[in-house]
Design an enzyme around this catalytic site. Structure first.
Site, PDB file in Angstrom:
ATOM      1  N   LYS A   1       0.873  -1.177   0.000  1.00  0.00           N
ATOM      2  CA  LYS A   1       0.000   0.000   0.000  1.00  0.00           C
ATOM      3  C   LYS A   1       0.910   1.226   0.000  1.00  0.00           C
ATOM      4  CE  LYS A   1      -3.738   2.600   1.135  1.00  0.00           C
ATOM      5  NZ  LYS A   1      -4.446   2.389   2.401  1.00  0.00           N
ATOM      6  N   ILE A   2       0.775   2.048  -1.033  1.00  0.00           N
ATOM      7  CA  ILE A   2       1.540   3.284  -1.110  1.00  0.00           C
ATOM      8  C   ILE A   2       0.583   4.418  -1.462  1.00  0.00           C
ATOM      9  CG2 ILE A   2       3.619   2.053  -1.854  1.00  0.00           C
ATOM     10  CD1 ILE A   2       3.169   3.340  -4.667  1.00  0.00           C
ATOM     11  N   SER A   3       1.095   5.620  -1.491  1.00  0.00           N
ATOM     12  CA  SER A   3       0.286   6.746  -1.950  1.00  0.00           C
ATOM     13  C   SER A   3       0.184   6.714  -3.468  1.00  0.00           C
ATOM     14  CB  SER A   3       0.926   8.055  -1.509  1.00  0.00           C
ATOM     15  OG  SER A   3       0.277   9.140  -2.118  1.00  0.00           O
TER      16      SER A   3
ATOM     17  N   THR B   1      -0.380  11.793  -1.857  1.00  0.00           N
ATOM     18  CA  THR B   1      -1.445  12.545  -2.509  1.00  0.00           C
ATOM     19  C   THR B   1      -1.725  13.820  -1.736  1.00  0.00           C
ATOM     20  OG1 THR B   1      -2.453  10.529  -3.376  1.00  0.00           O
ATOM     21  CG2 THR B   1      -3.850  12.473  -3.250  1.00  0.00           C
ATOM     22  N   ALA B   2      -1.679  13.722  -0.414  1.00  0.00           N
ATOM     23  CA  ALA B   2      -1.897  14.905   0.410  1.00  0.00           C
ATOM     24  C   ALA B   2      -0.932  16.018   0.020  1.00  0.00           C
ATOM     25  CB  ALA B   2      -1.722  14.545   1.894  1.00  0.00           C
TER      26      ALA B   2
ATOM     27  N   HIS C   1      -6.087  10.904   7.437  1.00  0.00           N
ATOM     28  CA  HIS C   1      -6.694   9.846   8.230  1.00  0.00           C
ATOM     29  C   HIS C   1      -7.645  10.401   9.292  1.00  0.00           C
ATOM     30  CE1 HIS C   1      -4.179   7.296   5.963  1.00  0.00           C
ATOM     31  NE2 HIS C   1      -3.096   7.382   6.697  1.00  0.00           N
TER      32      HIS C   1
END
Length: 277
Positions: free
Chosen positions: A53-55, A108-109, A152
């Protein structure tokens, strides 16, 4: 087989059945729990695990070695990162030349924040500091940084730190594009012979989680960094949705729009968009 994802409730909820042997015929899994900044760097290092799981923002650095799986990740609406300050400051122009903490420079943020700041902060941000996401709100509260970009469950808990919402990156992105926000991606090594089978197992794990929502409670709370049960449920409800089961055309369009725009701005390397599908 080895897999890496965060200890956040959405990931532990989604992958609970898969990593606990509840999906018939699925491989056994060795799990690494890690913050998104760690998995982003690990995937790009050449030493990444088979499934990670990555951005979505980190994809341009890894697409030659990894392929995007069409399920298991996090996209959505109303779930974007937040820019937080203290003392009631909600004027974006005040961030010119200031210090802002972000959870990762390949998130992404971060991409959403830089695209937003290019429109809203005359003169630009001063210094960007990478910090584990759970340390950002205390740092803003204590005045060690001028603003923080949080992700989150922070969108539910920031009032507890006496912080002010300056901007919701998700609301800005959705009003600007009409598309959902691409946050976390699930990737698999291109050298694997069974990526479609892995995707099927992940979909079955998502389906199991929805069919048996209480089954993962202990597992979710064990890894949720002292989060309350109620906040964990809010977190899951926000980040686990139809896009988790399948990206679909809207999901792919969102990823292509974000990364295409970021590449034009020089925030990510140029890459072949066709590698996303």
């Amino acid at each position: 087989m080895k897999i890496a994802f965060s200890p956040c409730p959405n990931d532990t909820f989604v992958f609970h059945a898969l990593v606990h042997g509840l999906i018939p015929g699925a491989s056994d899994w060795d799990v690494m729990y890690a913050d998104i900044d760690i998995t982003n760097k690990l995937a790009a290092s050449g030493d990444g695990l088979e499934v990670m799981k990555i951005s979505y923002a980190a994809l341009p650095w890894v697409l030659e070695d990894y392929q995007l799986l069409p399920c298991g990740g996090a996209l959505g609406r109303g779930c974007g990162p937040l820019v937080l300050t203290k003392d009631g400051n909600d004027d974006p122009a005040s961030l010119a030349g200031k210090r802002v903490a972000v959870p990762s420079e390949r998130s992404t943020a971060y991409l959403l924040f830089r695209l937003w700041a290019a429109q809203k902060v005359p003169g630009g941000i001063g210094e960007v500091i990478v910090m584990p996401f759970h340390e950002i709100m205390p740092a803003v509260r204590d005045g060690r940084i001028d603003a923080g970009l949080v992700i989150h469950e922070a969108r539910f808990t920031y009032p507890e730190y006496g912080l002010t919402l300056m901007a919701d990156m998700g609301s800005w992105w959705e009003s600007d594009t009409g598309l959902p926000i691409p946050l976390g991606a699930i990737i698999a090594k291109r050298s694997l012979t069974n990526p479609e089978q892995i995707a099927t197992w992940i979909r079955e794990s998502v389906a199991y989680a929805w069919a048996h929502p209480e089954a993962s409670d202990a597992y979710v709370l064990e890894h949720s960094q002292e989060m309350s049960r109620e906040v964990a449920k809010q977190h899951i409800a926000l980040y686990v949705n139809d896009f988790t089961a399948d990206l679909g055309e809207d999901g792919y369009a969102a990823v292509e729009s974000l990364l295409g725009r970021a590449a034009k701005e020089g925030l990510v390397p140029e890459f072949d968009l066709s590698l996303l599908r």
